[in-house]
Motif scaffolding. Structure first.
Motif: not given
Length: 61
Positions: A43-54
């Motif tokens: 488990l990791i706390t936090g929220t996704i702010s960005e998904i950088d596919l490149l």
């Protein structure tokens, strides 16, 4: 177009975690649940702010 240049990285502040062995990422109310190829969870706390596919990275806020 293929963007597979290696494993993704999970970035949280100054911490960087390789997602090479991770098969599933579940979004929970209070963070993320990482499940590896053998079913082990983390488990990791936090929220996704960005998904950088490149650049193969997932940034947490």
């Amino acid at each position: 177009m293929c963007l597979d240049y290696g494993p993704y990285k999970l970035i949280s502040g100054d911490d960087e975690t390789s997602l090479e062995e991770i098969s599933t990422i579940l979004v929970l109310a209070d963070g993320l649940k990482l499940i590896d190829n053998f079913g082990k969870t983390r488990l990791i706390t936090g929220t996704i702010s960005e998904i950088d596919l490149l650049n193969q990275r997932i940034v947490l806020a």
